[in-house]
Design a protein around this motif. Sequence first.
Motif, PDB file in Angstrom:
ATOM      1  N   MET A   1     -29.406  43.692 134.959  1.00  0.00           N
ATOM      2  CA  MET A   1     -29.945  42.439 134.405  1.00  0.00           C
ATOM      3  C   MET A   1     -29.605  42.334 132.922  1.00  0.00           C
ATOM      4  SD  MET A   1     -33.907  41.156 134.339  1.00  0.00           S
ATOM      5  CE  MET A   1     -34.371  39.669 133.493  1.00  0.00           C
ATOM      6  N   THR A   2     -29.042  41.217 132.521  1.00  0.00           N
ATOM      7  CA  THR A   2     -28.667  41.014 131.123  1.00  0.00           C
ATOM      8  C   THR A   2     -29.881  40.591 130.310  1.00  0.00           C
ATOM      9  OG1 THR A   2     -26.474  40.310 131.835  1.00  0.00           O
ATOM     10  CG2 THR A   2     -27.119  39.775 129.592  1.00  0.00           C
ATOM     11  N   THR A   3     -30.117  41.276 129.196  1.00  0.00           N
ATOM     12  CA  THR A   3     -31.255  40.962 128.343  1.00  0.00           C
ATOM     13  C   THR A   3     -30.820  40.107 127.164  1.00  0.00           C
ATOM     14  OG1 THR A   3     -30.975  42.892 126.913  1.00  0.00           O
ATOM     15  CG2 THR A   3     -32.216  43.215 128.964  1.00  0.00           C
ATOM     16  N   ILE A   4     -31.818  39.588 126.437  1.00  0.00           N
ATOM     17  CA  ILE A   4     -31.523  38.790 125.239  1.00  0.00           C
ATOM     18  C   ILE A   4     -30.746  39.621 124.232  1.00  0.00           C
ATOM     19  CG2 ILE A   4     -32.566  37.619 123.264  1.00  0.00           C
ATOM     20  CD1 ILE A   4     -34.815  36.731 125.119  1.00  0.00           C
ATOM     21  N   CYS A   5     -31.115  40.905 124.100  1.00  0.00           N
ATOM     22  CA  CYS A   5     -30.406  41.796 123.166  1.00  0.00           C
ATOM     23  C   CYS A   5     -28.949  41.966 123.581  1.00  0.00           C
ATOM     24  CB  CYS A   5     -31.093  43.154 123.103  1.00  0.00           C
ATOM     25  SG  CYS A   5     -32.683  43.126 122.253  1.00  0.00           S
ATOM     26  N   ASP A   6     -28.705  42.093 124.902  1.00  0.00           N
ATOM     27  CA  ASP A   6     -27.331  42.215 125.391  1.00  0.00           C
ATOM     28  C   ASP A   6     -26.520  40.972 125.030  1.00  0.00           C
ATOM     29  OD1 ASP A   6     -27.840  44.695 126.548  1.00  0.00           O
ATOM     30  OD2 ASP A   6     -28.394  43.818 128.492  1.00  0.00           O
ATOM     31  N   VAL A   7     -27.116  39.804 125.208  1.00  0.00           N
ATOM     32  CA  VAL A   7     -26.423  38.551 124.914  1.00  0.00           C
ATOM     33  C   VAL A   7     -26.140  38.443 123.426  1.00  0.00           C
ATOM     34  CG1 VAL A   7     -26.625  36.033 124.935  1.00  0.00           C
ATOM     35  CG2 VAL A   7     -27.344  37.361 126.934  1.00  0.00           C
ATOM     36  N   ASP A   8     -27.107  38.805 122.589  1.00  0.00           N
ATOM     37  CA  ASP A   8     -26.902  38.759 121.146  1.00  0.00           C
ATOM     38  C   ASP A   8     -25.759  39.686 120.729  1.00  0.00           C
ATOM     39  OD1 ASP A   8     -28.841  36.881 120.680  1.00  0.00           O
ATOM     40  OD2 ASP A   8     -30.411  38.334 120.175  1.00  0.00           O
ATOM     41  N   ARG A   9     -25.748  40.890 121.293  1.00  0.00           N
ATOM     42  CA  ARG A   9     -24.666  41.834 120.981  1.00  0.00           C
ATOM     43  C   ARG A   9     -23.315  41.284 121.451  1.00  0.00           C
ATOM     44  NH1 ARG A   9     -28.484  46.038 122.108  1.00  0.00           N
ATOM     45  NH2 ARG A   9     -27.908  46.003 124.322  1.00  0.00           N
ATOM     46  N   ALA A  10     -23.329  40.636 122.609  1.00  0.00           N
ATOM     47  CA  ALA A  10     -22.098  40.062 123.142  1.00  0.00           C
ATOM     48  C   ALA A  10     -21.549  38.973 122.211  1.00  0.00           C
ATOM     49  CB  ALA A  10     -22.350  39.490 124.539  1.00  0.00           C
ATOM     50  N   TYR A  11     -22.434  38.112 121.738  1.00  0.00           N
ATOM     51  CA  TYR A  11     -21.982  37.073 120.803  1.00  0.00           C
ATOM     52  C   TYR A  11     -21.472  37.684 119.497  1.00  0.00           C
ATOM     53  CZ  TYR A  11     -23.615  32.907 123.354  1.00  0.00           C
ATOM     54  OH  TYR A  11     -23.774  31.883 124.253  1.00  0.00           O
ATOM     55  N   ARG A  12     -22.157  38.704 119.007  1.00  0.00           N
ATOM     56  CA  ARG A  12     -21.706  39.347 117.763  1.00  0.00           C
ATOM     57  C   ARG A  12     -20.308  39.931 117.940  1.00  0.00           C
ATOM     58  NH1 ARG A  12     -27.136  41.058 117.299  1.00  0.00           N
ATOM     59  NH2 ARG A  12     -26.637  43.150 118.082  1.00  0.00           N
ATOM     60  N   ARG A  13     -20.047  40.496 119.116  1.00  0.00           N
ATOM     61  CA  ARG A  13     -18.718  41.042 119.388  1.00  0.00           C
ATOM     62  C   ARG A  13     -17.667  39.936 119.372  1.00  0.00           C
ATOM     63  NH1 ARG A  13     -14.770  43.911 118.377  1.00  0.00           N
ATOM     64  NH2 ARG A  13     -13.349  44.404 120.092  1.00  0.00           N
ATOM     65  N   CYS A  14     -17.983  38.803 119.981  1.00  0.00           N
ATOM     66  CA  CYS A  14     -17.040  37.686 119.993  1.00  0.00           C
ATOM     67  C   CYS A  14     -16.786  37.149 118.582  1.00  0.00           C
ATOM     68  CB  CYS A  14     -17.563  36.563 120.894  1.00  0.00           C
ATOM     69  SG  CYS A  14     -17.568  36.968 122.645  1.00  0.00           S
ATOM     70  N   GLU A  15     -17.826  37.075 117.770  1.00  0.00           N
ATOM     71  CA  GLU A  15     -17.657  36.608 116.391  1.00  0.00           C
ATOM     72  C   GLU A  15     -16.817  37.594 115.589  1.00  0.00           C
ATOM     73  OE1 GLU A  15     -21.195  33.844 114.988  1.00  0.00           O
ATOM     74  OE2 GLU A  15     -21.983  35.757 115.711  1.00  0.00           O
ATOM     75  N   GLN A  16     -16.975  38.878 115.894  1.00  0.00           N
ATOM     76  CA  GLN A  16     -16.171  39.913 115.239  1.00  0.00           C
ATOM     77  C   GLN A  16     -14.694  39.726 115.574  1.00  0.00           C
ATOM     78  OE1 GLN A  16     -17.189  43.926 116.553  1.00  0.00           O
ATOM     79  NE2 GLN A  16     -18.029  44.354 114.540  1.00  0.00           N
ATOM     80  N   ILE A  17     -14.411  39.507 116.848  1.00  0.00           N
ATOM     81  CA  ILE A  17     -13.030  39.282 117.296  1.00  0.00           C
ATOM     82  C   ILE A  17     -12.451  38.050 116.612  1.00  0.00           C
ATOM     83  CG2 ILE A  17     -11.618  38.636 119.294  1.00  0.00           C
ATOM     84  CD1 ILE A  17     -13.581  40.333 121.006  1.00  0.00           C
ATOM     85  N   THR A  18     -13.244  36.999 116.547  1.00  0.00           N
ATOM     86  CA  THR A  18     -12.775  35.757 115.938  1.00  0.00           C
ATOM     87  C   THR A  18     -12.462  35.942 114.459  1.00  0.00           C
ATOM     88  OG1 THR A  18     -14.089  34.485 117.517  1.00  0.00           O
ATOM     89  CG2 THR A  18     -13.350  33.332 115.540  1.00  0.00           C
ATOM     90  N   ARG A  19     -13.356  36.620 113.727  1.00  0.00           N
ATOM     91  CA  ARG A  19     -13.120  36.832 112.300  1.00  0.00           C
ATOM     92  C   ARG A  19     -11.876  37.675 112.051  1.00  0.00           C
ATOM     93  NH1 ARG A  19     -18.774  37.498 112.138  1.00  0.00           N
ATOM     94  NH2 ARG A  19     -18.508  39.766 112.267  1.00  0.00           N
TER      95      ARG A  19
END
Length: 289
Positions: A1-19
């Motif tokens: 089950m995906t948690t809010i923390c997992d989703v937040d970490r996932a978005y941070r990873r995507c923003e890291q890739i983008t930057r």
Amino acid sequence: MTTICDVDRAYRRCEQITRSQAANFAYGIRLLPPVKRRALSAIYATARRIDDIGDGTLPPDEKLDHLARIRAALHRLPGNDDGDPVLTALADAAVRMPIPLAAFDELIDGCAADVTGRTYDTFDDLRWYCRCVAGSIGRLSLGVFGATDPGRAEPLADALGVALQLTNILRDLVEDRVNGRIYLPAEDLDRFGCTLRLDDGRFADPPERLAELVRFQARRAAEWYDLGLRLLPLLDRRSAACTAAMAGIYRRLLARIAADPLAVTRSRVSLPGREKAWVAARALVGRSA
């Protein structure tokens, strides 16, 4: 089950890739409010993964297999992200916003065309490719931005994608040829008497013919920018600023190429960071670059 923390970490990873990897697009993405910025970063990170398969060093059959796998994984969204952070972020964004995930199929089709060495006889053929690899991103982005008239906005997003991709093709003319790729239509090469044959890493075509070929393509790209930028009034202020910044950076890059068409045969044409930041700042206050 995906948690809010997992989703937040996932978005941070995507923003890291983008930057780190979206040298030009990051200037526009950062102008968005947080929710849209995170969603667009998820789209970019997914697109980056697809592009990296096409541009990687694996044998063609393995590349096509990897592309088929990521296509299948995207088809399972938003229900099953396999615990992959990039797909987790994309799935969350797709639940929150009307992101047309099917557009990734076209991006994959375009990357597959690269892998198989497809060439283009006419501009209509090349436009298909541009629509796949860049127009698809425009349509995905519209799902994040929203538009006052989606029916009008979608073809304009496609047009802007064509403009951006034509600029990329001109910028990367030598690099692509070294990698065995020719994107410019055969009909245009014939028209200007060019082959894009390399001789010791340099084009063997007469410089004046190459210059005319590049100028012609630059004029064509400029017309597509004129059409695509009609999208801006259909977007909210921050989404319009994001789009204007991205397009403005590439449009200035195109202007440099048009002013010195043989520059693309000598080195990779680019803009300094301070100029990109200036374009983004003007976009934020609603002024063109």
